[in-house]
Design a protein around this motif. Structure first.
Motif, PDB file in Angstrom:
ATOM      1  N   GLY A 112       0.841  -1.207   0.000  1.00  0.00           N
ATOM      2  CA  GLY A 112       0.000   0.000   0.000  1.00  0.00           C
ATOM      3  C   GLY A 112       0.868   1.245   0.000  1.00  0.00           C
ATOM      4  N   HIS A 113       1.908   1.235   0.809  1.00  0.00           N
ATOM      5  CA  HIS A 113       2.819   2.376   0.878  1.00  0.00           C
ATOM      6  C   HIS A 113       3.529   2.579  -0.455  1.00  0.00           C
ATOM      7  N   ALA A 114       3.927   1.453  -1.103  1.00  0.00           N
ATOM      8  CA  ALA A 114       4.607   1.555  -2.406  1.00  0.00           C
ATOM      9  C   ALA A 114       3.690   2.244  -3.424  1.00  0.00           C
ATOM     10  N   VAL A 115       2.422   1.860  -3.441  1.00  0.00           N
ATOM     11  CA  VAL A 115       1.474   2.479  -4.387  1.00  0.00           C
ATOM     12  C   VAL A 115       1.338   3.975  -4.072  1.00  0.00           C
ATOM     13  N   LEU A 116       1.262   4.298  -2.795  1.00  0.00           N
ATOM     14  CA  LEU A 116       1.122   5.710  -2.399  1.00  0.00           C
ATOM     15  C   LEU A 116       2.323   6.546  -2.856  1.00  0.00           C
ATOM     16  N   CYS A 117       3.502   5.938  -2.903  1.00  0.00           N
ATOM     17  CA  CYS A 117       4.706   6.661  -3.349  1.00  0.00           C
ATOM     18  C   CYS A 117       4.559   7.167  -4.791  1.00  0.00           C
ATOM     19  N   ALA A 118       3.648   6.549  -5.569  1.00  0.00           N
ATOM     20  CA  ALA A 118       3.465   6.969  -6.974  1.00  0.00           C
ATOM     21  C   ALA A 118       2.465   8.120  -7.096  1.00  0.00           C
ATOM     22  N   GLU A 119       1.891   8.552  -5.991  1.00  0.00           N
ATOM     23  CA  GLU A 119       0.813   9.553  -6.061  1.00  0.00           C
ATOM     24  C   GLU A 119       1.186  10.820  -6.841  1.00  0.00           C
ATOM     25  N   PRO A 120       2.397  11.382  -6.651  1.00  0.00           N
ATOM     26  CA  PRO A 120       2.707  12.622  -7.395  1.00  0.00           C
ATOM     27  C   PRO A 120       2.664  12.428  -8.917  1.00  0.00           C
ATOM     28  N   VAL A 121       2.908  11.230  -9.395  1.00  0.00           N
ATOM     29  CA  VAL A 121       2.890  10.986 -10.846  1.00  0.00           C
ATOM     30  C   VAL A 121       1.480  10.590 -11.317  1.00  0.00           C
ATOM     31  N   ILE A 122       0.708   9.996 -10.447  1.00  0.00           N
ATOM     32  CA  ILE A 122      -0.649   9.562 -10.828  1.00  0.00           C
ATOM     33  C   ILE A 122      -1.603  10.756 -10.897  1.00  0.00           C
ATOM     34  N   GLY A 123      -1.483  11.666  -9.905  1.00  0.00           N
ATOM     35  CA  GLY A 123      -2.393  12.820  -9.873  1.00  0.00           C
ATOM     36  C   GLY A 123      -3.832  12.351  -9.771  1.00  0.00           C
TER      37      GLY A 123
END
Ligand code: UTP
Length: 290
Positions: A112-123
């Motif tokens: 879950g944390h790994a997915v959250l790390c992508a948040e700035p690119v996912i928008g």
């Protein structure tokens, strides 16, 4: 709803089940026949029409980024030696329709944390998550392609599911589904057979609406002290509907030795250059086993 263009590939885990092989080589770079696991995943994503591949990676795992980068010296050496077939194989690691973007997960705090790390690119966009150690084989249309078709109809989060033997439910995350359209009512991690809501296991391919990121930000560490994607998915159900997609191909959990070995044998048997010789050796070998 925006079209699905992005996929998150979490590759920052420890790969501890494959030590010592994964001491210096990322688990996602282990080859099945002649391609690293991660390349099968990138090809599946590209075929499904994904254009942005976001690797959530770690400083120890630069081999993965290097695999998708250019290597000018190797290219010029192959050209100099006239090895154009090998040059083509080398160049084809990154499909021309995708770009690879990396973000870091400094510490393996959970999927879950790994997915959250992508948040700035996912928008503010829907996105897929593919577990790079789970290979999904389908003879016609790959798993993510089929899931994108479902997403384009429902515009909801979609979770890939696979039927497992009832006695095996205690090894997997199991979905509670309602109705023919497989609406997800909940999910249970590794239930006992008499407590399992179904025999449909959650298998490493997901499509999410961007709201999952808001939820992940608030998700507290769960089982094993890690921030679990499953906990965030369960919480998402309070706000949005989510559907299961029943995959009718074969999945291989290559993070596990048994799954990795099965994938190696079955992919070799499907490889048009290898299969005849390999089959000729394998048949008597298997027949002689007791
Ligand atoms: P796994 O739990 O299968 O991988 O996570 P792992 O932790 O690397 O392996 P073991 O259990 O120690 O052998 C599935 C995927 O999620 C990534 C892993 O790299 C793997 O591809 N992952 C997991 C992360 O990126 N970060 C994490 O914190 C955890």
């Amino acid at each position: 709803m925006k079209p699905l263009r992005k996929v998150v590939l979490p590759v920052a885990g420890l790969g501890s089940r494959f030590l010592p092989a994964t001491k210096a080589i990322p688990k996602e770079m282990l080859p099945v026949v002649d391609k690293p696991l991660i390349q099968y995943i990138v090809e599946e994503a590209a075929e499904a029409g994904i254009t942005d591949i976001i690797l959530v990676t770690h400083s120890d795992k630069s081999a993965i980024e290097n695999h998708f980068d250019k290597r000018f010296e190797l290219e010029s050496e192959l050209i100099r030696r006239g090895k154009t077939d090998l040059l083509q194989l080398k160049r084809s690691t990154t499909p021309s329709t995708v770009r690879i973007i990396s973000v870091r997960q400094p510490q393996a705090l959970g999927l879950g944390h790994a997915v959250l790390c992508a948040e700035p690119v996912i928008g503010d966009e829907p996105f897929a998550v593919m577990l790079p150690d789970v290979l999904m084989y389908h003879p016609q249309r790959n798993c993510l392609t089929q899931m994108v078709e479902v997403y384009n109809r429902t515009h909801t989060s979609i979770i890939a599911l696979e039927e497992v033997n009832p006695e095996d439910v205690k090894k997997y995350g199991i979905a509670d589904v309602k109705g023919n359209d497989l609406r997800i009512a909940g999910m249970v991690e590794k239930p006992e057979v008499d407590q399992a809501p179904s025999n449909l296991s959650i298998v490493g391919r997901y499509i999410f609406t961007p709201r999952i990121m808001e939820i992940l930000r608030e998700t507290q560490p769960g089982s094993g002290g890690e921030i679990q994607l499953t906990d965030a998915m369960q919480a998402l159900l309070e706000y949005e509907v989510m559907f299961g997609f029943l995959f009718d191909g074969i999945s291989y959990d290559c993070g596990d030795k048994q799954g990795f070995l099965q994938a190696t044998v079955e992919f070799a048997l499907r490889d048009k250059h290898l299969s005849d010789d390999f089959r000729r050796w394998l048949k008597p070998f298997a027949a002689a086993l007791d």
